[in-house]
Design an enzyme around this catalytic site. Structure first.
Site, PDB file in Angstrom:
ATOM      1  NE  ARG A  38      -4.330  -1.442   1.546  1.00  0.00           N
ATOM      2  CZ  ARG A  38      -5.273  -1.991   2.300  1.00  0.00           C
ATOM      3  NH1 ARG A  38      -5.204  -1.910   3.619  1.00  0.00           N
ATOM      4  NH2 ARG A  38      -6.293  -2.598   1.755  1.00  0.00           N
ATOM      5  CE  LYS A 185     -19.759 -20.534   5.098  1.00  0.00           C
ATOM      6  NZ  LYS A 185     -20.292 -19.993   6.336  1.00  0.00           N
ATOM      7  N   GLY A 342     -10.655 -10.198  -1.081  1.00  0.00           N
ATOM      8  CA  GLY A 342     -10.535 -11.261  -0.072  1.00  0.00           C
ATOM      9  C   GLY A 342      -9.199 -11.985  -0.124  1.00  0.00           C
ATOM     10  N   GLY A 365     -12.511  -5.139   0.036  1.00  0.00           N
ATOM     11  CA  GLY A 365     -13.957  -4.869   0.041  1.00  0.00           C
ATOM     12  C   GLY A 365     -14.419  -3.999  -1.119  1.00  0.00           C
TER      13      GLY A 365
HETATM   14  P1  AMP Z   1     -13.400 -16.432   0.277  1.00  0.00           P
HETATM   15  O1  AMP Z   1     -12.887 -15.574   1.388  1.00  0.00           O
HETATM   16  O2  AMP Z   1     -14.873 -16.588   0.226  1.00  0.00           O
HETATM   17  O3  AMP Z   1     -12.782 -16.073  -1.064  1.00  0.00           O
HETATM   18  O4  AMP Z   1     -12.927 -17.915   0.621  1.00  0.00           O
HETATM   19  C1  AMP Z   1     -11.581 -18.287   0.717  1.00  0.00           C
HETATM   20  C2  AMP Z   1     -11.498 -19.556   1.508  1.00  0.00           C
HETATM   21  O5  AMP Z   1     -12.230 -20.569   0.851  1.00  0.00           O
HETATM   22  C3  AMP Z   1     -10.086 -20.065   1.652  1.00  0.00           C
HETATM   23  O6  AMP Z   1      -9.732 -20.000   3.006  1.00  0.00           O
HETATM   24  C4  AMP Z   1     -10.173 -21.501   1.179  1.00  0.00           C
HETATM   25  O7  AMP Z   1      -9.504 -22.414   2.022  1.00  0.00           O
HETATM   26  C5  AMP Z   1     -11.648 -21.796   1.230  1.00  0.00           C
HETATM   27  N1  AMP Z   1     -12.009 -22.866   0.300  1.00  0.00           N
HETATM   28  C6  AMP Z   1     -11.834 -22.882  -1.018  1.00  0.00           C
HETATM   29  N2  AMP Z   1     -12.247 -24.050  -1.525  1.00  0.00           N
HETATM   30  C7  AMP Z   1     -12.677 -24.819  -0.499  1.00  0.00           C
HETATM   31  C8  AMP Z   1     -13.237 -26.124  -0.387  1.00  0.00           C
HETATM   32  N3  AMP Z   1     -13.395 -26.902  -1.476  1.00  0.00           N
HETATM   33  N4  AMP Z   1     -13.597 -26.570   0.824  1.00  0.00           N
HETATM   34  C9  AMP Z   1     -13.431 -25.767   1.911  1.00  0.00           C
HETATM   35  N5  AMP Z   1     -12.909 -24.527   1.878  1.00  0.00           N
HETATM   36  C10 AMP Z   1     -12.539 -24.051   0.682  1.00  0.00           C
END
Ligand code: AMP
Length: 395
Positions: A38, A185, A342, A365
């Site tokens: 940054r 998710k 993220g 964000g």
């Molecule tokens: P996000 O912050 O929503 O982009 O999610 C990132 C997180 O998703 C990381 O910590 C990954 O370990 C987790 N992740 C990605 N694929 C999987 C999976 N198949 N099962 C569980 N966690 C996952």
């Protein structure tokens, strides 16, 4: 894209004082800055304004003091760090040098309340406002939004670079456009998926969120991370993609493991054959190969979220393999690639290709809200001052 003013549009600013909003909310461990990205990304703006003879007052937040003075979150420690990184002396609070870092904006209750009285107090300290903090532009705060109504406003180089990169990727992209979306998710990415369906030609899903879609297609995903309350939502996203001429690409195979642990016993299986005592932790080789052919057809790729549990070996494989593929195609001039949000920066850094994409956003964000198609108040406000002038004064 909004017709905001850039630093190249500045009049003669010699001897003038510019209030510059920066994002100096840097990661710190035991008093030491652990990542300088940054800070170094602000250097072009600082150098430019210094070369033109301006004085600079820097506004930034740091942590979440919630409108209270909290000396643990004072920005005082950062002035010598900035002096060293930028090669220009930076003072703190008292204006004794040409560049002065002001105290944490969030010590003031009016900051997060977007209070106009506070914005005017700051505006009275300078002649021109420069916003170089795209990463906080999803917040309507006094130092990002209200202040832009009080002074002639210009986008700093970093803000401009970020806006141009995002615009190139989704607003006026070279087609076909592919979005790679992964992560844990779908519940946290519904708006993002809804917006991308309308904008991209291919929407490729990986990571934990793909499990929910695979389950919604009627397959058993065993112990995989899966949002069972989101199955109807996943089905409606699939239907909307079809109606909107967006090809939704789901994995056809998974790397499944027994536990959410590095090197847990694992196997590659078709999505139809996930053993009930295992979980999908990455997408498989067949899925990776298919995604590569889609990338081959694409001229633009937008990426958010890892394709698997990339923190755990060997379930980082799809993320690393595809990241390197995108980087290679970008380097050879075949692809425009924009990524961010993220865990994406960490995942692409892990793949060792962080500097090989067209643009990697550190904005978190703000990058996600932009992917969701939302109007960012700090960006909108870049033209607020001009818009408030009678037409014969606005140039
Ligand atoms: P996000 O912050 O929503 O982009 O999610 C990132 C997180 O998703 C990381 O910590 C990954 O370990 C987790 N992740 C990605 N694929 C999987 C999976 N198949 N099962 C569980 N966690 C996952």
């Amino acid at each position: 894209m909004q017709n905001y003013k850039k630093l190249s549009d500045l009049p003669d600013i010699k001897g003038q004082t510019l209030l510059m909003r920066a994002d100096l909310n840097v990661p710190v461990r035991e008093g030491e800055v652990t990542d300088f990205t940054r800070i170094t990304r602000l250097k072009p703006t600082i150098d430019d304004l210094m070369a033109r003879g301006a004085n600079i007052l820097i506004l930034s937040h740091f942590g979440r003091p919630k409108g209270q003075e909290n000396m643990e979150l004072s920005l005082a420690f950062l002035a010598p760090v900035l002096s060293h990184s930028w090669g220009h002396e930076v003072g703190f609070k008292e204006q004794t040098t040409r560049i002065t870092l002001l105290e944490n904006t969030r010590f003031q209750a009016g900051e997060e309340a977007n209070d106009m009285a506070l914005a005017k107090e700051w505006a009275n300290m300078g002649d021109i406002y420069v916003n170089d903090a795209f990463s906080v532009s999803h917040r309507a705060h006094a130092s990002t939004e209200a202040i832009a109504h009080c002074l002639p406003t210009y986008a700093g180089h970093l803000m401009d670079q970020e806006l141009r990169a995002l615009n190139t990727a989704l607003e006026t992209p070279q087609k076909p456009v592919t979005a790679l979306v992964g992560g844990a998710k779908i519940s946290t990415k519904l708006d993002l998926l809804g917006n991308l369906i309308n904008k991209v030609d291919y929407l490729v899903l990986g990571g934990g969120m793909a499990n929910t879609f695979v389950c919604a297609q009627g397959y058993d995903v065993g112990k995989s991370l899966c949002e069972h309350d989101m199955l109807d939502t996943a089905r409606s996203i699939m239907a909307r993609a079809k109606d909107g001429n967006c090809t939704l690409v789901l994995p056809t195979d998974f790397v499944v493991g027994q536990y959410f642990k590095a090197n847990t016993p694992h196997d590659t299986v078709h999505i139809k054959n996930v053993p009930s005592d295992t979980m999908a932790l990455d997408i498989g080789a067949e899925s990776i190969a298919h995604i590569k052919t889609i990338i081959d057809h694409s001229k633009t790729v937008v990426w958010n979220g890892p394709m698997g549990a990339f923190e755990l070996e060997p379930f980082d494989h799809a993320t690393v393999e595809l990241a390197r593929y995108v980087a290679h195609k970008t380097s050879s001039g075949e692809l425009i690639s924009v990524a961010g949000g993220g865990d994406t920066v960490a995942a692409l850094a892990h793949a060792g290709i962080k500097d090989q994409l067209t643009y990697l956003s550190n904005a978190g964000g703000a990058f996600l809200e932009w992917l969701e198609g939302k109007e960012l108040p700090g960006v909108k406000a870049l033209t607020a001052y001009e818009a408030s002038l009678p037409t014969f004064l606005a140039s």
